[in-house]
Design an enzyme around this catalytic site. Structure first.
Site, PDB file in Angstrom:
ATOM      1  N   HIS A  78      46.880  37.420  38.727  1.00  0.00           N
ATOM      2  CA  HIS A  78      48.186  37.115  38.127  1.00  0.00           C
ATOM      3  C   HIS A  78      49.312  37.427  39.108  1.00  0.00           C
ATOM      4  CE1 HIS A  78      45.744  37.940  34.367  1.00  0.00           C
ATOM      5  NE2 HIS A  78      46.232  36.744  34.119  1.00  0.00           N
TER       6      HIS A  78
ATOM      7  N   HIS B 216      46.090  41.272  36.418  1.00  0.00           N
ATOM      8  CA  HIS B 216      45.369  41.767  37.596  1.00  0.00           C
ATOM      9  C   HIS B 216      45.945  41.067  38.821  1.00  0.00           C
ATOM     10  CE1 HIS B 216      43.373  37.934  37.225  1.00  0.00           C
ATOM     11  NE2 HIS B 216      42.867  38.262  36.044  1.00  0.00           N
ATOM     12  N   ASP B 217      45.299  41.300  39.977  1.00  0.00           N
ATOM     13  CA  ASP B 217      45.871  40.759  41.213  1.00  0.00           C
ATOM     14  C   ASP B 217      45.896  39.226  41.248  1.00  0.00           C
ATOM     15  OD1 ASP B 217      46.436  43.253  42.089  1.00  0.00           O
ATOM     16  OD2 ASP B 217      44.814  43.362  43.572  1.00  0.00           O
TER      17      ASP B 217
ATOM     18  N   MET C  66      47.682  35.743  29.324  1.00  0.00           N
ATOM     19  CA  MET C  66      47.309  36.409  28.063  1.00  0.00           C
ATOM     20  C   MET C  66      47.309  37.921  28.285  1.00  0.00           C
ATOM     21  SD  MET C  66      44.762  33.865  26.095  1.00  0.00           S
ATOM     22  CE  MET C  66      43.267  34.255  26.948  1.00  0.00           C
TER      23      MET C  66
ATOM     24  N   GLN D 159      43.205  29.199  20.978  1.00  0.00           N
ATOM     25  CA  GLN D 159      42.246  28.777  21.999  1.00  0.00           C
ATOM     26  C   GLN D 159      40.938  29.566  21.954  1.00  0.00           C
ATOM     27  OE1 GLN D 159      45.204  29.850  25.164  1.00  0.00           O
ATOM     28  NE2 GLN D 159      43.404  30.455  26.312  1.00  0.00           N
TER      29      GLN D 159
HETATM   30  O1  PAF Z   1      44.964  30.970  31.430  1.00  0.00           O
HETATM   31  C1  PAF Z   1      45.364  31.643  30.451  1.00  0.00           C
HETATM   32  O2  PAF Z   1      45.517  32.856  30.522  1.00  0.00           O
HETATM   33  C2  PAF Z   1      45.657  30.937  29.138  1.00  0.00           C
HETATM   34  O3  PAF Z   1      44.764  29.904  28.908  1.00  0.00           O
HETATM   35  C3  PAF Z   1      47.125  30.430  29.042  1.00  0.00           C
HETATM   36  C4  PAF Z   1      47.414  29.361  30.070  1.00  0.00           C
HETATM   37  C5  PAF Z   1      48.066  31.613  29.219  1.00  0.00           C
HETATM   38  C6  PAF Z   1      47.364  29.831  27.664  1.00  0.00           C
HETATM   39  O4  PAF Z   1      47.158  30.765  26.656  1.00  0.00           O
END
Ligand code: PAF
Length: 288
Positions: free
Chosen positions: A35, A32-33, A28, A59
């Protein structure tokens, strides 16, 4: 060079041009590190990496942080460029949900209603719906998710198993700050004082792990974690649960073997989650 695409047609065109295997990292944004670790693992597993950046309204519940959620696309693109990501798919809501709010959605089932799902009704239906759409649009061979969101990872595994989606799901260990706090885009919401109190969350996990290693049974492991959170002050535990690593079902008091301690707590207005793998001793073994 990283290709940045914003709509379905753009993604389809670059995806068709990628030879070999593709791994996707869904995010989303506010990278950051944690990711970065996902991207690096993705790169090990496939010839090409696609990162998706989309703050999925489905969500977020009423009163949650959809509007406040950090949106930092320029910085995210710089991270992706540096990490040699092949494609960033950064769609708007229309590109993901062309008919507006989708009337057909994925239901996460009973596991989606427990733990995080109990505090955030509908959250996992929204997650699994967007994950399904993104899997269909990106057509990856591998999808890489963080183990920090352990319930999300378990549910994505159920999704691809139950709905026969042909993709490998890979879980990547949690990346932590030097003080133990699991990296999360939501850490940015913490004031300095809250940040200090938030350390109790990983500390509870560590204490539980140490207790288990010293021979504590399931009941004691849970007790130790709850005590650390309670002693911290200003940390409001939402749940502390000891669950089976596969289906995240709660383990019995006399359970022995591998388990996951799941934690959720509120520090000020920020809700933090964390988890730690432990090996629980059989009852009666305790040296703790
Ligand atoms: O983990 C997340 O950042 C979100 O839940 C995802 C998997 C990108 C779905 O929007």
């Amino acid at each position: 060079m990283t290709h940045v695409v914003r709509d379905r047609a753009g993604l389809a065109a670059v995806r068709d041009g990628l030879p070999g295997t593709v791994a996707v990292v869904m995010t989303m944004g506010a990278l950051h590190d944690g990711h970065v670790a996902l991207v690096r693992r993705a790169r090990e597993l496939a010839d090409h990496v696609v990162v998706t950046v989309f703050v999925n309204p489905l969500q977020f519940g009423a009163g949650e942080d959809l509007d406040a959620y950090p949106r930092t696309l320029d910085a995210d693109l710089a991270v992706c460029e540096r990490e040699r990501v092949d494609v960033v798919f950064a769609p708007d809501a229309h590109a993901v949900y062309p008919h507006g709010q989708p009337s057909v959605r994925v239901a996460a089932g009973p596991l989606g209603q427990r733990l995080e799902g109990q505090s955030r009704p509908g959250h996992f239906d929204g997650v699994l719906t967007v994950v399904t759409v993104l899997l269909h649009l990106v057509r990856p061979h591998v999808a890489v998710f963080g183990r920090k969101d352990r319930q999300q990872l378990a549910l994505v595994r159920r999704l691809v198993g139950d709905l026969a989606i042909d993709v490998r799901v890979e879980g990547v260990p949690t990346v932590r700050e030097p003080d133990g706090l699991a990296l999360s885009s939501r850490n940015a919401y913490l004031s300095e004082a809250e940040r200090r109190r938030a350390r109790a969350v990983p500390a509870a996990g560590r204490a539980a792990d140490q207790a288990a290693a010293a021979g504590a049974g399931a009941h004691q492991v849970l007790g130790v974690a709850r005590e650390v959170l309670a002693d911290a002050g200003g940390v409001e535990a939402d749940y502390v649960a000891l669950v089976d690593p596969g289906d995240l079902a709660p383990v019995d008091a006399d359970y022995a073997g591998p388990a996951v301690l799941l934690l959720a707590a509120r520090v000020g207005a920020t809700r933090l989650i964390d988890n730690v793998d432990v090996v629980v001793a059989p009852p009666g073994v305790s040296g703790a």
